[in-house]
Design a protein around this motif. Structure first.
Motif, PDB file in Angstrom:
ATOM      1  N   GLN A   1       0.731  -1.263  -0.197  1.00 13.00           N
ATOM      2  CA  GLN A   1      -0.196  -0.244   0.149  1.00 13.00           C
ATOM      3  C   GLN A   1       0.793   1.176   0.038  1.00 13.00           C
ATOM      4  O   GLN A   1       0.541   2.245  -0.831  1.00 13.00           O
ATOM      5  CB  GLN A   1      -0.809   0.124   1.230  1.00 13.00           C
TER       6      GLN A   1
ATOM      7  N   SER B   1       2.710   1.815  -3.302  1.00 16.60           N
ATOM      8  CA  SER B   1       1.669   1.988  -4.417  1.00 16.60           C
ATOM      9  C   SER B   1       1.537   3.357  -4.337  1.00 16.60           C
ATOM     10  O   SER B   1       1.468   4.091  -5.224  1.00 16.60           O
ATOM     11  CB  SER B   1       0.512   1.068  -4.357  1.00 16.60           C
ATOM     12  N   GLU B   2       1.076   3.878  -3.167  1.00 13.70           N
ATOM     13  CA  GLU B   2       0.790   5.290  -3.022  1.00 13.70           C
ATOM     14  C   GLU B   2       1.902   6.412  -3.778  1.00 13.70           C
ATOM     15  O   GLU B   2       1.575   7.261  -4.219  1.00 13.70           O
ATOM     16  CB  GLU B   2       0.425   5.677  -1.583  1.00 13.70           C
TER      17      GLU B   2
ATOM     18  N   TYR C   1       0.165  -2.496 -11.656  1.00  9.11           N
ATOM     19  CA  TYR C   1      -0.933  -3.518 -12.325  1.00  9.11           C
ATOM     20  C   TYR C   1      -1.102  -4.610 -11.474  1.00  9.11           C
ATOM     21  O   TYR C   1      -2.228  -5.252 -11.508  1.00  9.11           O
ATOM     22  CB  TYR C   1      -0.293  -3.945 -13.723  1.00  9.11           C
TER      23      TYR C   1
ATOM     24  N   HIS D   1      -0.126  -6.519  -7.240  1.00  3.04           N
ATOM     25  CA  HIS D   1       0.665  -6.825  -6.083  1.00  3.04           C
ATOM     26  C   HIS D   1       0.742  -8.298  -5.915  1.00  3.04           C
ATOM     27  O   HIS D   1      -0.392  -8.881  -6.255  1.00  3.04           O
ATOM     28  CB  HIS D   1      -0.122  -6.389  -4.701  1.00  3.04           C
TER      29      HIS D   1
ATOM     30  N   GLU E   1      -8.114   0.710  -6.135  1.00  2.00           N
ATOM     31  CA  GLU E   1      -8.132   1.402  -4.972  1.00  2.00           C
ATOM     32  C   GLU E   1      -6.838   0.708  -4.134  1.00  2.00           C
ATOM     33  O   GLU E   1      -6.312   1.332  -3.672  1.00  2.00           O
ATOM     34  CB  GLU E   1      -9.213   1.795  -4.212  1.00  2.00           C
ATOM     35  N   LEU E   2      -6.760  -0.529  -4.253  1.00  2.90           N
ATOM     36  CA  LEU E   2      -5.449  -1.279  -3.772  1.00  2.90           C
ATOM     37  C   LEU E   2      -4.119  -1.020  -4.236  1.00  2.90           C
ATOM     38  O   LEU E   2      -3.360  -0.687  -3.826  1.00  2.90           O
ATOM     39  CB  LEU E   2      -5.802  -2.770  -3.660  1.00  2.90           C
ATOM     40  N   LEU E   3      -4.274  -0.787  -5.662  1.00  6.72           N
ATOM     41  CA  LEU E   3      -3.130  -0.787  -6.468  1.00  6.72           C
ATOM     42  C   LEU E   3      -2.833   0.748  -6.572  1.00  6.72           C
ATOM     43  O   LEU E   3      -1.597   1.117  -6.718  1.00  6.72           O
ATOM     44  CB  LEU E   3      -3.192  -1.218  -7.919  1.00  6.72           C
ATOM     45  N   LEU E   4      -3.716   1.641  -5.883  1.00  4.12           N
ATOM     46  CA  LEU E   4      -3.163   3.144  -5.901  1.00  4.12           C
ATOM     47  C   LEU E   4      -2.721   3.362  -4.441  1.00  4.12           C
ATOM     48  O   LEU E   4      -2.514   4.250  -4.145  1.00  4.12           O
ATOM     49  CB  LEU E   4      -4.606   4.141  -6.367  1.00  4.12           C
ATOM     50  N   GLY E   5      -2.733   2.315  -3.496  1.00  2.00           N
ATOM     51  CA  GLY E   5      -2.475   2.601  -2.173  1.00  2.00           C
ATOM     52  C   GLY E   5      -3.396   3.344  -1.460  1.00  2.00           C
ATOM     53  O   GLY E   5      -3.047   3.518  -0.281  1.00  2.00           O
ATOM     54  N   GLN E   6      -4.737   3.206  -1.806  1.00  5.47           N
ATOM     55  CA  GLN E   6      -5.550   3.949  -0.971  1.00  5.47           C
ATOM     56  C   GLN E   6      -6.085   2.959   0.192  1.00  5.47           C
ATOM     57  O   GLN E   6      -6.422   3.680   1.422  1.00  5.47           O
ATOM     58  CB  GLN E   6      -6.952   4.182  -1.684  1.00  5.47           C
ATOM     59  N   ILE E   7      -6.060   1.630   0.261  1.00  9.47           N
ATOM     60  CA  ILE E   7      -6.187   0.924   1.083  1.00  9.47           C
ATOM     61  C   ILE E   7      -5.133  -0.295   0.934  1.00  9.47           C
ATOM     62  O   ILE E   7      -4.842  -0.827   0.253  1.00  9.47           O
ATOM     63  CB  ILE E   7      -7.696   0.304   1.272  1.00  9.47           C
ATOM     64  N   ALA E   8      -5.297  -0.908   2.206  1.00 11.86           N
ATOM     65  CA  ALA E   8      -4.490  -2.201   2.476  1.00 11.86           C
ATOM     66  C   ALA E   8      -5.328  -3.299   2.179  1.00 11.86           C
ATOM     67  O   ALA E   8      -6.393  -3.266   2.184  1.00 11.86           O
ATOM     68  CB  ALA E   8      -3.517  -2.215   3.757  1.00 11.86           C
TER      69      ALA E   8
ATOM     70  N   VAL F   1      -5.153  -7.505  -8.238  1.00 11.56           N
ATOM     71  CA  VAL F   1      -5.314  -6.756  -9.602  1.00 11.56           C
ATOM     72  C   VAL F   1      -6.457  -5.622  -9.739  1.00 11.56           C
ATOM     73  O   VAL F   1      -7.118  -5.505  -8.798  1.00 11.56           O
ATOM     74  CB  VAL F   1      -5.766  -7.911 -10.620  1.00 11.56           C
TER      75      VAL F   1
END
Lengths: 414, 414
Positions: A23, A26-27, A37, A39, B11-18, B42
């Motif tokens: 996380q 990624s941020e 794309y 994890h 949202e996971l890949l953007l690091g918004q949540i774990a 993904v």
């Protein structure tokens, strides 16, 4: 450039910890405009890590590995990358000296397996570990970039901020800038909000719009790319205005904020004091408000009138009002808000009464909630809600709704 | 059987949540003896999800997908699995009726995209969503098991506990049984507890002992394997007795419980009522207690006396006591507990006063806390704590300590 983050560690697959490393990384990648794309999490197992590397190389140009750089037998990330790429491991002298120096300093004998931490891939750019012993590595090999980072967040995070971000920016020779802005909404469902801005969602490209729903709220993350900061800001402003025109009524703040935080800001700014009378929320509103540092200048206290007896004796809600209308009523909500405001001598009194469930109360279904608002020199109001969900969800939504409706009232006034 | 968990969501890949979903599911799979070899994340992208399914099918027999079952355009998990396996989507009537019923109940028009949530893979075993609209699915197709679960943890978690765990157990027809028992301790640090049971930790094999420290508590997870339920239970009992002999004084409960839950049980059992006076905890204790279903038979209410004015006027703590000893004092804690017990006419009054920080108060450092306890027909007591950590940690520890010390008192009496 697109990236895959591979976290190595059996403790992740056993569910002992969450992959917060992915996380965090990624941020920062998102902010630099690097698309992530995938994890992947894989255990401390050479064959499965080799397989994961094989898969990742086919779908990403930047491969970031976290974990498995420590001193123990389990730690095999760099050994496996070494095997995969056919690049030998050599001792990094500065890292080795640092480890030896540490043991001299604390007057302990160095366990031999600790030397292993100073091994790095030959030719790699060594990333200094300012908070631990195992250094990180950055390596450009054939068509791929590899970054090897330590697993403990206390070591990984500063390494990312201080060394990885500058490294990636340099490799990217980034000309384009990226900027995100998060808008927060309350009181509107995700699907209703999307319906209201459907055309904007469908034509999105730059800026993009990403909706996210979480515990009764919806957020929209707007992300713009461009070469000039002004141009990016203008694009974001322009899109935000369009969104406000449609659903602005539900908007309450930007970024990592909450309704209680926004309410506290507004009350502090306008120098108004508040007290609460809580029935179904049982202290949740008070707890949120008082959790914010500096609350004491605004929040004077509250009465959690969980039983009818306390509503009558401590709060002073008239017995005949309760007998006539019940406690789950507009009238009771209004009386609670007025009484607590007077008892606590504050500018604002807010109240919560209703049914959190699972059982019904006074023939009202769970989710029947009244929020009362008594503001000095204004007519007392009550707001009725029909909620569904668990006891927990009903309580949280009610307390959030109280913050929301009071915020709206305060903004209208100012 | 080995598993891969695929979490779907940009949202996971953007690091918004774990990816806490994978952690939660992994924990329960581990308990059932199912090996998890990979987690994958993904984004909301059909092609990349198809690729991830392709990779997962080669390396796992049980594929668990979370997320992407919602109503919006982004949500494409079941559509993609449908495409991959060539299985059509059909409407599940009970789910559709539930969704329609919800909108009728809250008196809102159903957005058309909401119907999509009732679509399921033909032939799948439908997993009921008790806390949301999108049902889950379990499907056995060729050599693979597929489980599709909603993304929001509040919906996914109960679905796993109530429907997925029994389903997996049935599919596994497990011969060897595994049983875990979690013991919870409060008031003792992890390293002290480990020191006290070091020999047990070192000789552990079957059952195993796994310590875990989290927010002021320590838990020990004992896990035993065997073919007979009796034999497993005996092994666990035997080990537990040994542990109790060493650190039993700090033990407070089994499994997924909390100090407030244990306290509520004990109060309900002994038919005693309680009220609280909260200063630094700002309603946290009351909120915890009232969050428990059925609290109203025990918990009468509380006074959150955040300002000194409320302490004096509403609670009735004598002005000269505050002037002489200050509010951060044993004397004030005792008076608060006694006053709130009398005002609310309960068997027990509990109070919390002190400094949560970050600023000092009355020259006391943050972490100086007094907990007062007034029990009918007993001498009023006060307990002094010196805590460290953030405002949040100090508040939580104080409220937990109140539950803990009251529990000890109630057990002593009975």
């Amino acid at each position: 450039m697109n990236a895959e983050i591979i976290a190595v560690g059996s403790e992740l697959l056993l569910g002992q910890i969450a992959n917060t490393n992915a996380q965090f990384i990624s941020e920062y990648l998102a902010e630099m405009g690097v698309d992530v794309y995938y994890h992947t999490v894989v255990g401390d197992n050479e064959q499965r890590l080799l397989d994961a590397l094989n898969v990742a190389e086919k779908r990403a140009s930047l491969i970031i590995l976290t974990g498995g750089l420590g001193p123990t037998k389990d730690d095999l990330t760099k050994e496996t990358v070494s095997k995969r790429l056919g690049i030998p491991l050599i001792y990094d002298e500065p890292s080795l000296n640092f480890i030896k120096g540490y043991y001299q300093k604390v007057n302990k004998e160095m366990p031999q397996n600790n030397k292993k931490q100073a091994l790095v891939l030959e030719g790699a750019h060594v990333l200094k570990n300012d908070y631990g012993m195992a250094p990180g590595m950055a390596l450009n090999y054939h068509d791929h970039y590899y970054l090897l980072l330590p697993g403990p967040p206390s070591e990984m995070k500063p390494m990312v901020l201080n060394y990885v971000v500058p490294y990636v920016k340099e490799q990217l020779k980034m000309e384009e800038m990226i900027k995100s802005r998060v808008l927060r909404f309350f009181g509107i469902g995700e699907s209703k909000l999307e319906e209201d801005i459907l055309d904007l969602l469908e034509m999105q490209k730059n800026p993009t719009i990403a909706p996210l729903a979480k515990s009764g709220e919806v957020t929209l993350r707007l992300t713009a790319k461009g070469k000039e900061r002004n141009e990016i800001d203008e694009n974001l402003d322009h899109l935000e205005q369009k969104i406000h025109a449609r659903v602005g009524n539900y908007f309450y703040g930007y970024g990592e904020t909450t309704l209680p935080i926004e309410l506290m800001k507004k009350l502090t700014e306008s120098k108004q004091t508040i007290a609460a009378a809580e029935s179904l929320t049982g202290g949740l509103f008070s707890q949120w408000i008082s959790a914010i540092s500096g609350a004491s200048s605004v929040f004077k206290g509250s009465i959690v009138s969980y039983s009818n007896e306390v509503k009558m004796t401590v709060l002073g809600v008239p017995t005949d009002l309760i007998e006539k209308h019940g406690v789950v009523s507009e009238q009771c909500a209004k009386a609670m808000a007025e009484k607590v405001r007077k008892i606590s001598n504050t500018d604002i009194g807010i109240s919560f009464t209703g049914v959190a469930g699972p059982e019904a109360l006074e023939d009202h279904e769970p989710g029947t909630v009244y929020v009362g608002l008594s503001i000095r020199n204004q007519q007392t109001e009550a707001f009725s809600l029909k909620l569904s969900g668990t006891r927990e969800m009903i309580r949280r939504y009610s307390a959030n709704y109280g913050c929301y409706i009071l915020l709206k009232r305060l903004f209208k006034k100012s």
